[in-house]
Design an enzyme around this catalytic site. Structure first.
Site, mmCIF file in Angstrom:
data_model
loop_
_atom_site.group_PDB
_atom_site.id
_atom_site.type_symbol
_atom_site.label_atom_id
_atom_site.label_comp_id
_atom_site.label_asym_id
_atom_site.label_seq_id
_atom_site.Cartn_x
_atom_site.Cartn_y
_atom_site.Cartn_z
ATOM 1 N N GLU A 103 2.290 6.448 7.228
ATOM 2 C CA GLU A 103 3.934 6.441 6.655
ATOM 3 C C GLU A 103 4.429 7.467 7.315
ATOM 4 O O GLU A 103 5.840 7.527 7.823
ATOM 5 C CB GLU A 103 3.690 6.734 5.225
ATOM 6 C CG GLU A 103 2.875 5.652 4.370
ATOM 7 C CD GLU A 103 3.330 4.394 4.878
ATOM 8 O OE1 GLU A 103 4.386 3.978 5.432
ATOM 9 O OE2 GLU A 103 2.395 3.218 4.927
ATOM 10 N N GLY A 138 0.946 -1.225 -0.099
ATOM 11 C CA GLY A 138 0.180 0.084 -0.032
ATOM 12 C C GLY A 138 0.939 1.267 0.221
ATOM 13 O O GLY A 138 0.517 2.174 -0.602
ATOM 14 N N ALA A 139 1.915 1.361 0.901
ATOM 15 C CA ALA A 139 2.804 2.223 0.968
ATOM 16 C C ALA A 139 4.002 1.847 1.717
ATOM 17 O O ALA A 139 4.105 0.800 2.440
ATOM 18 C CB ALA A 139 2.277 3.409 1.477
#
Length: 908
Positions: free
Chosen positions: A327, A290-291
């Site tokens: 993040e 996803g990240a």
């Protein structure tokens, strides 16, 4: 491996009289701690025409004691020029490789590497990876159909070693000075700001970047691309930039503003300045995860970062905001302070998941993120209720075991346990504790115990408050409490029996399955909370033993434990307790908070699963839902009731399934009240999409008619008509039921420059009843043709939920298994999600045998030992038991044959 090496050496000497290669000098999958890296000087030179790269690395090392070899990691690299610079002299090193452990040994032949500081130098070359990890190639197409190539990195957890030789374990932190070569048509980005560019012969450019702070190898990142960027500066002076392909840079503004707001929030909340001068966010066209939280350069899927104001839905905005919050939280939890080894991954991921909700409740209150936190806990409990679950902190060694740690337990259970701890200590004490932890261990590596120690130190300031609030008379120890939640799997079921003022409490492990021995021997220290009919002030009690008694100040009509589901446990009410709460919901459900209502819905159906309650008790409770208007109780009710449809679909019980209009009847008024607009709060808009999609998939006439009309108008406009973004998925799903509509949607997908629109269309295509189209989607995505391979896992899982596609998805998974594990990596979340997602709605002995036979035929190196396989098998076995117990009741209810005609369905 070492035994085979030595045996082979002896055989060569015996048969040919010659010596074999020297045996590898290290026998552990973990690196020795006697040599530590201090600084990497790294040069990478990619060739995006021939899709390969070369490089040089100089590693300054500290040797703790005299040695004959330096052992580090390397995977798939062609190595040359190994040498050691020591005391002004350069000496050659012999390279030995141990592919099974992804290690190399640099041997000093005939001399000793003495204790002290030295520099290792290596040259290397490799092809750009065709997977989604290491240093890998990607591509995108412009609006005119031109393909453009880029190269980017994904090193977590163990893939930096595939890009350059390194000490690829989180505890081996070092500084990095990076140089990247490129053509003039490209740019390069890395963790730190670029300081200058040097022109080389042949037209190449070499970008030099500032030296990084001390960090782990998995956080190193670099990208060679032709992206554009927009940028802004935070109030603390950090430059934020968002990078995207040129034709999508107009969709980057929301991410830029969100990142600025959130980085400022974390800077203030942690009271620890973000230590780098810049932070870039890059939208990568080909990206498996996803990240990724690379320090100073976080990377994302395009759909996870880019927001199109015209076509992105409320759900898209919520998802983008949460992933950026996640993040950026990692810049402190994970980057500044890093777990010592992957067994404590939750110290990274659990905290980042938890901080998503803490941060956004402050910075973006309009998103109402707290409405969705319970979903994470319910999701974690689904896995944690099975024998094959694992503790939050659990031993792992090899790369596939490490990759399997990136699961719902590390992320979601970790976040839910932290939320419980925050409630236990108080938000202020918890915040001071984690700030103390971050400050004390900055640029270092930690274990569970270090966090508990920091919280204990702060608790001294708040001890009187905590002891008073929790009715505790002994000294509180955070470590002894939290070890019961992090070092053993599962969670407790608290049984409550009220008689007068006396409340009898007991705890046992909540466990699905038939083996009672698997539930014995577990004991938690449980922070219980409760409200009563006489007081909505939250009362607290710390349950430290298997049984205990608490006394209420007065007799009450009802008591509700686990207020707002802040605790990671479920509750069973004996002595008529459930009847009282069910009656309360029917009479005045708003007496309890929406989270409390959602937790009751979850608990009652989970208790049916282990035979603590009959199914009709749960169905009777669910009748109140015809009055429900809040998103969390509704979503949780769907999570419990929709699987009844799905289990019947996978048994091809179409007649019985069609009879079951129970959910539509419960929510008919709520469905009919939905407008086909983008109006309302975020939760109202999310609920609208949820309700209308369910209604149209279940062919509710009023919904289908409206959606069909809107799709026809949109198609007649050649897709130019602006649909309300929150209902576009519903409209496209109805349109995809016909060949003509499906083909039109695919054409729009292929030419769309909106990541949100592409994702919406892709989802609608997978809901289609056209089986040959579903098969085509999987094949195209696998080949990376019309659909990107990065989307294959979610696409296969979505098709597996389709009654016309579940066999197709299973056959596709079996047929392509070996290619899939090469592309997505054995043990990765993509493989694990496909294994469990494709099979979790099977409920027949025939399908159980198929699943067992296939996975049982695998070797260890192709996945036979994966935890996800055990989860899948256990889930199917549980589905079989559930259907065997409850299907007769469902049939009686639906057919009207039950003697007691006052059934839940009749009353609905």
């Amino acid at each position: 491996i070492l035994y085979l090496q030595r045996s082979f050496a002896a055989l060569l000497l015996l048969v040919y009289g010659c010596s074999a290669p020297a045996p590898f000098p290290w026998s552990d999958v973990r690196l020795p701690e006697t040599v530590r890296p201090l600084h990497y000087d790294l040069l990478i030179s990619p060739d995006l025409t021939h899709l390969n790269f070369t490089g040089e690395v100089r590693i300054r090392i500290a040797v703790a004691r005299d040695a004959r070899a330096v052992v580090l990691h390397s995977k798939g690299l062609r190595l040359s020029g190994a040498r050691l610079l020591t005391s002004g002299h350069t000496r050659p090193l012999r390279v030995l490789e141990l592919p099974g452990f992804e290690q190399i040994a640099l041997l000093a032949e005939g001399w000793t590497i003495v204790r002290g500081a030295h520099e290792v130098r290596l040259e290397f070359a490799a092809n750009l990876s065709h997977s989604f990890h290491g240093f890998y190639k990607g591509y995108y197409k412009t609006r005119r159909g031109e393909s453009r190539v880029l190269a980017s990195t994904q090193f977590e957890p163990t893939h930096a070693r595939a890009a350059f030789p390194c000490f690829d374990e989180p505890a081996f932190k070092a500084n990095f000075t990076v140089r990247l070569r490129r053509e003039s048509r490209h740019i390069s980005i890395s963790n730190m700001p670029k300081v200058w560019t040097v022109e080389l012969a042949g037209g190449l450019l070499e970008d030099h970047f500032e030296t990084s702070v001390r960090m782990s190898t998995y956080l190193v990142a670099f990208i060679i691309c032709d992206f554009l960027s927009i940028r802004k500066t935070t109030k603390h002076g950090v430059e934020i930039a968002v990078y995207a392909v040129p034709e999508k840079i107009s969709q980057a503004e929301y991410a830029l503003n969100t990142a600025v707001t959130l980085l400022d929030f974390y800077d203030d909340y942690f009271d620890i300045p973000y230590p780098l001068p810049k932070h870039d966010l890059a939208a990568i066209p080909d990206f498996q995860s996803g990240a990724m939280e690379n320090w100073g350069l976080s990377t994302y899927r395009e759909a996870g970062l880019l927001f199109d104001p015209e076509k992105s839905s409320t759900s898209d905005k919520l998802g983008i905001t949460k992933v950026i919050a996640h993040e950026l939280a990692h810049q402190w939890f994970g980057n500044l302070v890093t777990m010592r080894w992957w067994n404590d991954l939750w110290l990274n991921e659990g905290f980042a998941k938890f901080m998503e909700f803490v941060s956004l409740s402050y910075t973006h209150p309009e998103l109402q993120v707290n409405d969705y936190f319970l979903e994470k806990c319910f999701k974690a409990m689904e896995v944690d209720a099975l024998v094959s679950s694992h503790p939050i902190s659990t031993p792992v060694e090899n790369p596939s075991e490490i990759r399997e740690m990136f699961d719902d337990v590390s992320y979601d259970k970790g976040a839910c346990v932290l939320n419980m701890l925050r409630d236990f200590l108080s938000p202020d004490a918890f915040k001071l504790g984690i700030i103390h932890y971050l400050r004390q261990y900055s640029y270092q590596n930690t274990m569970n115990a270090n966090l508990w120690e920091s919280l204990n130190n702060v608790l001294c300031t708040y001890v009187s408050y905590v002891l008073l609030v929790w009715e505790a008379h002994n000294e509180l120890d955070v470590k002894s409490i939290m070890d019961t939640w992090t070092l053993q799997e599962g969670f407790p079921m608290i049984t409550v029996s009220v008689k007068g003022r006396e409340v009898r409490l007991s705890q046992e492990r909540y466990l699905k399955g038939r083996d009672p021995l698997k539930a014995s021997g577990f004991l938690w220290q449980v922070p219980l909370t409760y409200v009563t009919s006489r007081s909505h002030t939250v009362q607290r009690f710390l349950l430290k033993t298997r049984t205990d008694i608490l006394y209420l100040p007065e007799e009450v009509e009802w008591v509700k434990f686990n207020v707002d589901m802040r605790g990671y446990y479920i509750v069973h009410y004996e002595s008529g307790g459930w009847d009282t709460l069910v009656n309360l919901l029917h009479i005045n459900h708003t007496t309890l908070s929406s989270n409390d209502r959602a937790s009751l819905i979850s608990n009652v159906f989970q208790l049916v699963s282990i035979d603590k309650l009959p199914l009709d008790k749960a169905l009777n409770l669910s009748l109140y839902l015809s009055q429900e208007r809040e998103i969390m109780p509704v979503i949780q009710a769907f999570s419990e009731l929709v699987p009844l449809y799905k289990l019947m679909e996978k048994r091809d019980m179409e007649l019985l399934e069609n009879q079951m209009k129970y959910i539509l009847l419960l929510f008919r008024d709520l469905i009919d009240s939905q407008s086909w607009t983008d109006e309302g709060t975020v939760s109202q808009r999310m609920l609208r999409n949820y309700m209308l999609l369910f209604a149209c998939v279940r062919r509710y006439a009023h919904c289908v008619t409206t959606a069909t009309q809107l799709f026809r108008q949109w198609k007649d406009s050649d897709g130019n008509m602006s649909l309300p973004s929150d209902v576009s998925l519903v409209v496209f799903t109805v349109g995809a039921r016909s060949e003509e509509g499906w083909d039109f949607l695919l054409e729009k997908y292929l030419h769309s420059m909106s990541s949100s629109e592409k994702r919406t269309i892709k989802s609608a295509l997978t809901f289609s009843p056209l089986a040959h189209k579903l098969q085509w989607l999987m094949e195209q995505s696998f080949e990376g043709g019309a659909l990107k391979t990065q989307d294959l896992p979610s696409l296969v899982i979505s098709i597996s939920k389709n009654p016309k596609g579940y066999r197709l998805a299973w056959d596709f998974l079996r047929t392509n298994w070996h290619k899939l594990i090469n592309k997505f990596d054995l043990g990765s979340s993509s493989i694990s999600r496909m294994v469990t997602g494709v099979t979790d709605q099977y409920s027949t002995h025939e399908m159980l045998k198929e699943v067992k036979d296939f996975f049982g035929s695998l070797e260890i190196e192709t996945g036979s030992g994966l935890r996800s396989i055990q989860l899948a098998i256990e889930k199917i076995e549980e589905n079989i038991r559930w259907m065997d117990r409850n299907l007769p009741l469902l049939k009686d209810e639906l057919s009207g044959e039950k003697k007691n005609t006052d059934s839940a369905f009749d009353r609905t």
